[in-house]
Design a protein around this motif. Structure first.
Motif, PDB file in Angstrom:
ATOM      1  N   LEU A 112       0.756  -1.358   0.004  1.00  0.00           N
ATOM      2  CA  LEU A 112      -0.074  -0.065  -0.124  1.00  0.00           C
ATOM      3  C   LEU A 112       0.752   1.188  -0.086  1.00  0.00           C
ATOM      4  O   LEU A 112       1.957   1.161   0.377  1.00  0.00           O
ATOM      5  CB  LEU A 112      -0.918  -0.169   1.194  1.00  0.00           C
ATOM      6  N   SER A 113       0.436   2.574  -0.454  1.00  0.00           N
ATOM      7  CA  SER A 113       1.101   3.936  -0.370  1.00  0.00           C
ATOM      8  C   SER A 113       0.004   4.620   0.583  1.00  0.00           C
ATOM      9  O   SER A 113      -1.105   4.607   0.576  1.00  0.00           O
ATOM     10  CB  SER A 113       1.210   4.352  -1.391  1.00  0.00           C
ATOM     11  N   GLY A 134       9.763   2.207   0.839  1.00  0.00           N
ATOM     12  CA  GLY A 134      10.209   3.160  -0.069  1.00  0.00           C
ATOM     13  C   GLY A 134       9.382   4.604   0.078  1.00  0.00           C
ATOM     14  O   GLY A 134       8.259   4.532   0.755  1.00  0.00           O
ATOM     15  N   GLU A 135       9.745   5.223  -0.941  1.00  0.00           N
ATOM     16  CA  GLU A 135       8.882   6.670  -1.105  1.00  0.00           C
ATOM     17  C   GLU A 135       8.839   6.747  -2.724  1.00  0.00           C
ATOM     18  O   GLU A 135       9.606   6.417  -3.373  1.00  0.00           O
ATOM     19  CB  GLU A 135       9.645   7.753  -0.621  1.00  0.00           C
ATOM     20  N   SER A 136       7.671   7.586  -3.022  1.00  0.00           N
ATOM     21  CA  SER A 136       7.657   7.945  -4.351  1.00  0.00           C
ATOM     22  C   SER A 136       6.991   9.294  -4.640  1.00  0.00           C
ATOM     23  O   SER A 136       6.718   9.759  -3.690  1.00  0.00           O
ATOM     24  CB  SER A 136       6.715   6.919  -5.002  1.00  0.00           C
ATOM     25  N   ARG A 145       4.734  13.469  -1.546  1.00  0.00           N
ATOM     26  CA  ARG A 145       5.314  12.249  -1.544  1.00  0.00           C
ATOM     27  C   ARG A 145       4.397  10.985  -0.987  1.00  0.00           C
ATOM     28  O   ARG A 145       3.490  11.374  -0.217  1.00  0.00           O
ATOM     29  CB  ARG A 145       6.610  11.860  -0.646  1.00  0.00           C
ATOM     30  N   LEU A 146       4.613   9.998  -1.302  1.00  0.00           N
ATOM     31  CA  LEU A 146       3.815   8.446  -0.848  1.00  0.00           C
ATOM     32  C   LEU A 146       4.817   7.624  -0.251  1.00  0.00           C
ATOM     33  O   LEU A 146       5.904   7.933  -0.684  1.00  0.00           O
ATOM     34  CB  LEU A 146       3.194   7.882  -1.857  1.00  0.00           C
ATOM     35  N   PHE A 147       4.688   7.450   1.123  1.00  0.00           N
ATOM     36  CA  PHE A 147       5.296   6.339   1.617  1.00  0.00           C
ATOM     37  C   PHE A 147       4.610   5.104   1.215  1.00  0.00           C
ATOM     38  O   PHE A 147       3.375   4.635   1.247  1.00  0.00           O
ATOM     39  CB  PHE A 147       5.441   6.458   3.154  1.00  0.00           C
TER      40      PHE A 147
END
Length: 155
Positions: A112-113, A134-136, A145-147
């Motif tokens: 999930l993000s 991660g991150e995006s 950003r999304l984790f």
């Protein structure tokens, strides 16, 4: 006090739409927009038709929803998971995680993000066995950003 999951049907689109908007209002206030699709009844109808969108019921009332995307390789993505403020802090979220994992008991990996400033979400997912992996940055040159989180379940 009972939490259950019910596979959503097309008649649930309106309640899931309004419930999700209410649940994601904090994100709207923080980031200036809702998650993609959340404000559209058509989006909810489309997800319901795919067959993996559930109403979260608490004592017979709709408390939220969870929409997942299963893949062929024992992997499930939690696309959206929301509980309205009225029903938070009652173990409904943790119970929902247990119920959805039972529903897809063949899944070995859950992903999930969640937004980078959603600290309560981070704590919740980590408490339920997810690890930040991660991150995006979905929109170039935008600080949002999304984790990315992952949970592996041993079989």
């Amino acid at each position: 006090m009972t939490t259950t999951l019910e596979l959503a049907n097309i008649d649930d689109a309106e309640i899931l739409n309004s419930t999700s908007i209410e649940a994601f209002t904090g994100d709207y206030e923080e980031y200036g927009s809702y998650p993609p699709g959340i404000g559209s009844i058509g989006w909810h109808q489309s997800e319901i038709e795919k067959g993996h969108y559930y109403k979260i019921q608490f004592n017979g009332e709709t408390a939220g929803g969870i929409c997942v995307i299963p893949s062929d390789n024992d992997r499930i993505e939690i696309k959206y998971f929301f509980i309205t403020e009225k029903y938070q802090n009652r173990q409904i979220g943790s119970t929902t995680i247990e119920l959805i994992e039972k529903q897809y008991s063949d899944a070995a990996v859950w992903v999930l993000s969640t937004p980078y400033k959603s600290f309560r979400n981070h704590h919740f997912y980590e408490k339920n066995g997810f690890i930040k992996v991660g991150e995006s940055q979905p929109i170039p040159n935008n600080p949002f950003r999304l984790f990315e989180y992952k949970k592996e379940i041993g079989k």
